[in-house]
Motif scaffolding. Structure first.
Motif, PDB file in Angstrom:
ATOM      1  N   LEU A 263      -2.176  13.969   3.525  1.00 58.87           N
ATOM      2  CA  LEU A 263      -1.291  12.041   3.128  1.00 58.87           C
ATOM      3  C   LEU A 263      -0.965  11.881   0.770  1.00 58.87           C
ATOM      4  O   LEU A 263      -0.052  11.296   0.795  1.00 58.87           O
ATOM      5  CB  LEU A 263      -2.892  11.358   2.966  1.00 58.87           C
TER       6      LEU A 263
ATOM      7  N   HIS B 249     -13.786   6.269   5.295  1.00 57.94           N
ATOM      8  CA  HIS B 249     -12.386   6.402   4.721  1.00 57.94           C
ATOM      9  C   HIS B 249     -11.435   7.824   4.561  1.00 57.94           C
ATOM     10  O   HIS B 249     -12.211   8.571   4.352  1.00 57.94           O
ATOM     11  CB  HIS B 249     -12.196   6.072   3.412  1.00 57.94           C
TER      12      HIS B 249
ATOM     13  N   ALA C 251     -10.251   0.299   7.440  1.00 60.25           N
ATOM     14  CA  ALA C 251      -8.737   1.770   7.127  1.00 60.25           C
ATOM     15  C   ALA C 251      -8.519   0.488   6.545  1.00 60.25           C
ATOM     16  O   ALA C 251      -7.380   0.547   5.774  1.00 60.25           O
ATOM     17  CB  ALA C 251      -8.983   2.570   7.796  1.00 60.25           C
ATOM     18  N   HIS C 252      -7.029   0.567   7.668  1.00 61.05           N
ATOM     19  CA  HIS C 252      -6.453  -0.915   7.439  1.00 61.05           C
ATOM     20  C   HIS C 252      -6.455  -2.044   6.441  1.00 61.05           C
ATOM     21  O   HIS C 252      -6.025  -2.495   6.238  1.00 61.05           O
ATOM     22  CB  HIS C 252      -5.987  -1.719   9.118  1.00 61.05           C
TER      23      HIS C 252
ATOM     24  N   THR D 273       1.153  -1.494   0.241  1.00 59.99           N
ATOM     25  CA  THR D 273       0.021  -0.389   0.149  1.00 59.99           C
ATOM     26  C   THR D 273       1.028   1.138   0.049  1.00 59.99           C
ATOM     27  O   THR D 273       2.091   1.631  -0.336  1.00 59.99           O
ATOM     28  CB  THR D 273      -0.882   0.038   1.378  1.00 59.99           C
TER      29      THR D 273
ATOM     30  N   TRP E   2       4.712   6.296   6.756  1.00 63.60           N
ATOM     31  CA  TRP E   2       5.378   5.493   5.614  1.00 63.60           C
ATOM     32  C   TRP E   2       6.402   4.654   5.862  1.00 63.60           C
ATOM     33  O   TRP E   2       6.839   5.350   7.001  1.00 63.60           O
ATOM     34  CB  TRP E   2       5.767   6.389   4.858  1.00 63.60           C
TER      35      TRP E   2
ATOM     36  N   ASP F 217      -5.524   1.127   3.770  1.00 63.55           N
ATOM     37  CA  ASP F 217      -5.255   2.604   4.640  1.00 63.55           C
ATOM     38  C   ASP F 217      -4.648   2.380   5.773  1.00 63.55           C
ATOM     39  O   ASP F 217      -5.524   2.385   7.254  1.00 63.55           O
ATOM     40  CB  ASP F 217      -6.530   3.691   4.722  1.00 63.55           C
ATOM     41  N   GLU F 218      -3.211   2.571   6.136  1.00 61.62           N
ATOM     42  CA  GLU F 218      -3.059   2.019   7.438  1.00 61.62           C
ATOM     43  C   GLU F 218      -1.938   3.582   8.247  1.00 61.62           C
ATOM     44  O   GLU F 218      -1.435   3.289   8.358  1.00 61.62           O
ATOM     45  CB  GLU F 218      -1.327   0.876   7.617  1.00 61.62           C
ATOM     46  N   LEU F 219      -3.112   3.756   8.808  1.00 58.12           N
ATOM     47  CA  LEU F 219      -2.870   5.229   8.850  1.00 58.12           C
ATOM     48  C   LEU F 219      -2.553   4.941  10.905  1.00 58.12           C
ATOM     49  O   LEU F 219      -3.062   3.728  11.177  1.00 58.12           O
ATOM     50  CB  LEU F 219      -4.492   5.887   9.094  1.00 58.12           C
TER      51      LEU F 219
ATOM     52  N   TYR G 220       1.422   2.975   2.982  1.00 59.94           N
ATOM     53  CA  TYR G 220       1.658   2.984   3.619  1.00 59.94           C
ATOM     54  C   TYR G 220       3.137   1.987   3.577  1.00 59.94           C
ATOM     55  O   TYR G 220       3.657   2.823   4.227  1.00 59.94           O
ATOM     56  CB  TYR G 220       1.006   3.306   4.153  1.00 59.94           C
TER      57      TYR G 220
END
Length: 291
Positions: free
Chosen positions: A287, A268, A209-210, A10, A61, A214-216, A12
């Protein structure tokens, strides 16, 4: 297997310029975990870091994490020993993401799981992120932040996604809505005033998300999140139900949630999110520009 290809990096997890350095790491989780713990140190692990080092927890990241390491150890393999105070300052999500990134480079499907750990604090359920990887027949959860010899009440190489292990946020939310748990025992930690019902609600959104790439960071805020238990709680009920069904192997639920997640701005992150760092700062993060 999940709807998306979990062998694919991804935005990230992609190590970018450091792909060769990361690909040299072991493809097996026990050995890989030892290297990850050699590269990273948790910001609440007992060491005092100056402000410029604490900023490393905002790396977000994987390539930025590795960049911090390589500025101190230029060209040095990641498996070469680092003293704890020289490791990259991060959090549970960072241990997980570096693990996931490496497994993906080796062609192993891997993803991050967001929930609450029953094995870190007595009588408290700590927000946590761990790795889940596909062994060819089943998903196996592993907590690479901890040495298997550390004496945890679970095997960190095979953590149950159930009571006593890591309970996904979606299942915690469902239990909360049924009145089966005390939300004050769910959060960052005992004595830390960050937790409760709103916190569990927000973590359902982080879990989704993960799951979809989207691994915030867990202090990143987006979509329907808020600091109050307000808004459309039925929305969270539906998302949680689909997450639980998808975990149980319901492919229709997986497809429905993936499509809904991609198209609903409540679920998201958009181009920019708000980050409420444990360092005490509140910042807007672009982002797309990674700034």
């Amino acid at each position: 297997m999940a709807d998306r290809d979990h062998r694919r990096q991804t935005a990230y997890s992609d190590p970018r310029a450091y792909a060769q350095l990361v690909s040299a790491l072991p493809a097996t989780v026990p050995e890989l975990g030892a290297v990850v713990r050699n590269v990273l140190v948790h910001y609440r692990g007992g060491l005092d870091f100056p402000p410029d080092r604490l900023e490393e927890i905002e790396s977000r990241w994987v390539d930025r994490m590795i960049g911090h390491d390589q500025r101190r150890f230029p060209g040095v393999p990641l498996a070469r020993e680092r003293a704890p105070e020289e490791r990259v300052v991060g959090c549970c999500r960072d241990f997980t993401l570096l693990t996931v990134a490496t497994l993906r480079l080796h062609g192993v499907p891997a993803r991050s799981r967001v929930g609450f750990a029953d094995y870190l604090q007595p009588e408290f359920h700590v927000d946590h992120v761990i790795t889940e990887w596909w062994d060819g027949s089943r998903w196996i959860a592993a907590d690479t932040e901890f040495d298997p010899a550390a004496g945890l009440p679970v095997d960190p190489l095979d953590v149950p996604l159930a009571d006593g292990g890591l309970v996904p946020a979606s299942r915690v939310w469902q239990a909360f809505r049924r009145g089966e748990l005390d939300p004050s025992t769910y959060g960052v930690g005992p004595g830390v005033p960050i937790g409760g019902g709103w916190f569990i609600r927000d973590y359902v959104l982080h879990e989704a998300a993960h799951r979809y790439g989207d691994e915030l960071l867990l202090w990143d805020r987006f979509g329907a999140m808020s600091h109050d238990l307000d808004g459309d709680l039925g929305l969270i009920d539906e998302v949680a139900a689909l997450l639980v069904a998808a975990d149980a192997g319901d492919e229709a639920a997986e497809r429905r949630l993936a499509g809904w997640y991609a198209t609903d701005d409540r679920l998201h992150p958009g181009p920019a999110i708000v980050s409420e760092s444990p360092r005490g700062s509140v910042t807007k993060v672009d982002l797309a520009a990674r700034a």
